[in-house]
Design a protein around this motif. Sequence first.
Motif, PDB file in Angstrom:
ATOM      1  N   ILE A  53       0.857  -1.188   0.000  1.00  0.00           N
ATOM      2  CA  ILE A  53       0.000   0.000   0.000  1.00  0.00           C
ATOM      3  C   ILE A  53       0.894   1.239   0.000  1.00  0.00           C
ATOM      4  N   ALA A  54       0.644   2.137  -0.940  1.00  0.00           N
ATOM      5  CA  ALA A  54       1.374   3.397  -0.993  1.00  0.00           C
ATOM      6  C   ALA A  54       0.378   4.538  -0.910  1.00  0.00           C
ATOM      7  N   THR A  55       0.680   5.548  -0.094  1.00  0.00           N
ATOM      8  CA  THR A  55      -0.237   6.670   0.081  1.00  0.00           C
ATOM      9  C   THR A  55       0.468   7.963  -0.292  1.00  0.00           C
ATOM     10  N   PHE A  56      -0.208   8.775  -1.085  1.00  0.00           N
ATOM     11  CA  PHE A  56       0.346  10.037  -1.585  1.00  0.00           C
ATOM     12  C   PHE A  56      -0.560  11.195  -1.223  1.00  0.00           C
ATOM     13  N   ASP A  57       0.025  12.250  -0.699  1.00  0.00           N
ATOM     14  CA  ASP A  57      -0.665  13.531  -0.637  1.00  0.00           C
ATOM     15  C   ASP A  57      -0.899  14.026  -2.064  1.00  0.00           C
ATOM     16  N   ASN A  58      -1.846  14.938  -2.261  1.00  0.00           N
ATOM     17  CA  ASN A  58      -2.081  15.478  -3.600  1.00  0.00           C
ATOM     18  C   ASN A  58      -1.433  16.860  -3.815  1.00  0.00           C
ATOM     19  N   ASP A  59      -1.979  17.896  -3.156  1.00  0.00           N
ATOM     20  CA  ASP A  59      -1.502  19.270  -3.405  1.00  0.00           C
ATOM     21  C   ASP A  59      -0.046  19.433  -2.993  1.00  0.00           C
ATOM     22  N   GLY A  60       0.775  19.826  -3.936  1.00  0.00           N
ATOM     23  CA  GLY A  60       2.196  20.022  -3.659  1.00  0.00           C
ATOM     24  C   GLY A  60       3.014  18.753  -3.763  1.00  0.00           C
ATOM     25  N   THR A  61       2.332  17.614  -3.792  1.00  0.00           N
ATOM     26  CA  THR A  61       3.039  16.339  -3.936  1.00  0.00           C
ATOM     27  C   THR A  61       2.864  15.794  -5.345  1.00  0.00           C
ATOM     28  N   LEU A  62       1.623  15.771  -5.822  1.00  0.00           N
ATOM     29  CA  LEU A  62       1.372  15.260  -7.168  1.00  0.00           C
ATOM     30  C   LEU A  62       1.153  16.376  -8.181  1.00  0.00           C
ATOM     31  N   TRP A  63       0.607  17.477  -7.727  1.00  0.00           N
ATOM     32  CA  TRP A  63       0.432  18.627  -8.623  1.00  0.00           C
ATOM     33  C   TRP A  63       0.753  19.909  -7.883  1.00  0.00           C
ATOM     34  N   CYS A  64       0.816  20.984  -8.679  1.00  0.00           N
ATOM     35  CA  CYS A  64       1.220  22.287  -8.174  1.00  0.00           C
ATOM     36  C   CYS A  64       0.162  22.856  -7.223  1.00  0.00           C
ATOM     37  N   GLU A  65       0.600  23.392  -6.090  1.00  0.00           N
ATOM     38  CA  GLU A  65      -0.341  23.965  -5.113  1.00  0.00           C
ATOM     39  C   GLU A  65      -0.082  25.459  -4.891  1.00  0.00           C
ATOM     40  N   TYR A  66       0.930  25.993  -5.563  1.00  0.00           N
ATOM     41  CA  TYR A  66       1.343  27.372  -5.326  1.00  0.00           C
ATOM     42  C   TYR A  66       0.988  28.253  -6.529  1.00  0.00           C
ATOM     43  N   PRO A  67       0.569  29.467  -6.350  1.00  0.00           N
ATOM     44  CA  PRO A  67       0.488  30.259  -5.113  1.00  0.00           C
ATOM     45  C   PRO A  67      -0.790  30.050  -4.306  1.00  0.00           C
ATOM     46  N   ASN A  68      -1.712  29.192  -4.768  1.00  0.00           N
ATOM     47  CA  ASN A  68      -2.937  28.935  -4.009  1.00  0.00           C
ATOM     48  C   ASN A  68      -3.335  27.474  -4.154  1.00  0.00           C
ATOM     49  N   TYR A  69      -3.792  26.893  -3.075  1.00  0.00           N
ATOM     50  CA  TYR A  69      -4.357  25.547  -3.154  1.00  0.00           C
ATOM     51  C   TYR A  69      -5.476  25.540  -4.191  1.00  0.00           C
ATOM     52  N   VAL A  70      -5.426  24.608  -5.114  1.00  0.00           N
ATOM     53  CA  VAL A  70      -6.437  24.571  -6.176  1.00  0.00           C
ATOM     54  C   VAL A  70      -7.854  24.329  -5.617  1.00  0.00           C
ATOM     55  N   PRO A  71      -8.037  23.442  -4.643  1.00  0.00           N
ATOM     56  CA  PRO A  71      -9.401  23.258  -4.104  1.00  0.00           C
ATOM     57  C   PRO A  71      -9.980  24.564  -3.534  1.00  0.00           C
ATOM     58  N   TYR A  72      -9.102  25.429  -2.989  1.00  0.00           N
ATOM     59  CA  TYR A  72      -9.562  26.727  -2.503  1.00  0.00           C
ATOM     60  C   TYR A  72     -10.091  27.569  -3.663  1.00  0.00           C
ATOM     61  N   LEU A  73      -9.307  27.599  -4.743  1.00  0.00           N
ATOM     62  CA  LEU A  73      -9.703  28.433  -5.884  1.00  0.00           C
ATOM     63  C   LEU A  73     -11.048  27.983  -6.423  1.00  0.00           C
ATOM     64  N   PHE A  74     -11.247  26.675  -6.402  1.00  0.00           N
ATOM     65  CA  PHE A  74     -12.534  26.136  -6.885  1.00  0.00           C
ATOM     66  C   PHE A  74     -13.686  26.633  -6.031  1.00  0.00           C
ATOM     67  N   ILE A  75     -13.570  26.514  -4.724  1.00  0.00           N
ATOM     68  CA  ILE A  75     -14.718  26.914  -3.889  1.00  0.00           C
ATOM     69  C   ILE A  75     -14.898  28.435  -3.880  1.00  0.00           C
ATOM     70  N   PHE A  76     -13.796  29.186  -4.016  1.00  0.00           N
ATOM     71  CA  PHE A  76     -13.962  30.645  -4.092  1.00  0.00           C
ATOM     72  C   PHE A  76     -14.710  31.018  -5.384  1.00  0.00           C
TER      73      PHE A  76
END
Lengths: 376, 376
Positions: free
Chosen positions: A112-135
């Motif tokens: 079993i391998a576990t990966f974070d998403n934001d900043g680990t698999l894709w770019c999270e800077y300058p804003n977390y993408v899930p934040y931009l979506f809800i805004f």
Amino acid sequence: MNKMAIMIALMISLMGSSSVGAGEMRSGGATAEMRFEGGFGGLWIRADSLDLGSSLPPNQKLYGIGEGSAARGDVDPLPSWNEGSAKRAILSFVSDVTSEGGPNYVAPEDRIATFDNDGTLWCEYPNYVPYLFIFDRVYDMASYHPEWNSTEPFSSILSGERTGAGSFSPGEVLEIYVATSSNMTAEEYMALARDWLDRSSHPDHGLPYTECVYKPMLELLSYLRSQGFKVYIVTGGDQDFVRAFSQEVYGIPPEQVIGSAVKHQFIEVDGNTSVVKLPEVQVVTDGRVKAEQIQQIVGLRPILAYGNSDGDIPMLKFATGGEGPSLGLLNHHDDPIREYAYDIGSSIGGLEEGLELAGEWGWEVVSMKEDWKYIF
Amino acid sequence: MNKMAIMIALMISLMGSSSVGAGEMRSGGATAEMRFEGGFGGLWIRADSLDLGSSLPPNQKLYGIGEGSAARGDVDPLPSWNEGSAKRAILSFVSDVTSEGGPNYVAPEDRIATFDNDGTLWCEYPNYVPYLFIFDRVYDMASYHPEWNSTEPFSSILSGERTGAGSFSPGEVLEIYVATSSNMTAEEYMALARDWLDRSSHPDHGLPYTECVYKPMLELLSYLRSQGFKVYIVTGGDQDFVRAFSQEVYGIPPEQVIGSAVKHQFIEVDGNTSVVKLPEVQVVTDGRVKAEQIQQIVGLRPILAYGNSDGDIPMLKFATGGEGPSLGLLNHHDDPIREYAYDIGSSIGGLEEGLELAGEWGWEVVSMKEDWKYIF
């Protein structure tokens, strides 16, 4: 997702909380493979292809990659990774746990391998993408909520007075999250996310967010799968948001995405049934909750965990703090030219304690500047 | 697990609640296959074996079983099922959704099937097995809890004054559950469950509980897997209890078991980490919570759901209340000779509303007496 979740964690205890979240949709496996095979430029090849040897530069070091790979034993499964301790650690670990009869062999069902998403698999800077979506959802929903023009935190978003995650309190972020992520099914939510992803792009890179994924990480996901690993995403982002693209972008199906979630309710109307998302937080999957949710949902201790911020520390400690072979990895965002150098002291994806603990715990710190030939 | 969960559900709202649970362990894949191939007596054959045709009685009706099965197209995948509407419905449904190009084709990644455990996959009468386990745990733990001799509900168990699930209130059952299922890791709990299962046997059948599994259901699980389905257990029983035997007995890995759970906490002691079970209920997975947990954790609507009690109704409604092809099934315990006839009006595994709704919703009611050649 470090700071977002820390902020939310403060709030969640006030609201009452607990566990797990989900979504509904499935698509794009073929697209994912096409994208994966096509690459985004530069030398980028499938780890599990058989016909790649001839395309490798003559000075490319070649690796054997463990069981079942004899036929392609001389193909580098991680061509976007520079030679170095991180790449060596990954290849050596995978070889170890897949060598049948070896002292560190791990049965496939326990890989079993576990990966974070934001900043680990894709770019999270300058804003977390899930934040931009809800805004952006606040703008999209505003005509149905005239009261938002005079109600914080929505009025600040609509007037443009405050922008960016850092200008909202934990409670305000939670309020925005539940207001914009509920009263619909997961399927409907994922369709909204998919639509938003299709028409949004990264402010600096100019690419859709779904193409701001790290090429070396896609190679790693594919390599691990080819070696019998089952790969999970464990994210502070809403899990239905991530499920909207995880199959297509990463080849990871919805049931292998564990993330933050609102509560769910089963409803029935005239013989039609659905499970809808309620405006109440169920779980914020960050910090120690990542380890707890992995145990609850997967039921196994991972043998490999990969993150990029201090919120991923418990996940890495869980993976590497038991008996048997394990590997912990952290992306260190230290490349101001090709991506960003931001993680130390950052309010987005902050990584400080993790860098200190890495030596003590034997985690590999992956310098995105030094260890990666290509970022995207 | 109908009544247990209804009782617990009443209580859980008083305690605060929410979602998901887990375990840790993996074993017995090979054992499961051996057991499965060996069978428990009588004609019992692997659905996915290729060499069975000659062992079938000459009057056995033969079926084609959809895509990828051309080589064994004339082998009955459900030999323990009598001819009848239930068997026809299953074979027809599976053939429909696996026929590429057909109007009801479902991609393999969307072939999610969810099964209740107690009364659906194994015997639950005269007592739910998870209840028996936690009641016996009270005896095993008693020497560490001298106060239990004078504290209800434990004193009643220890004195033998009250036995059986029906003699305890919902709150008492919850109290027994959290006291006996916490303060240890999932791995430790599963080891206890495994040990208990190894030394316990069914009062009437005289077999270990792990052999009181329904042969026709094992055939169905194997058949569905052979046709690309991903099979989940969704149970009111503690999920770590079920994970202790699901791989070995059913071939279902821990991450495909969704059940009731206590809360979890990540802990670290001198560089060793674990996630421990806390003495507080996290979720009771019964009734509408079954549907909600499926959506949260799997992220997809099942296309097949199979239960046996009124607590499974929302799961069946969720599976069959959307668009597209689906199949709902209910075991009707109506065989007083080979098993029991108990479900109508029973406090264990009660099934009444489900029998009424079956016609309206198009669910198949499986008469264990008429539809099954063999029970065990």
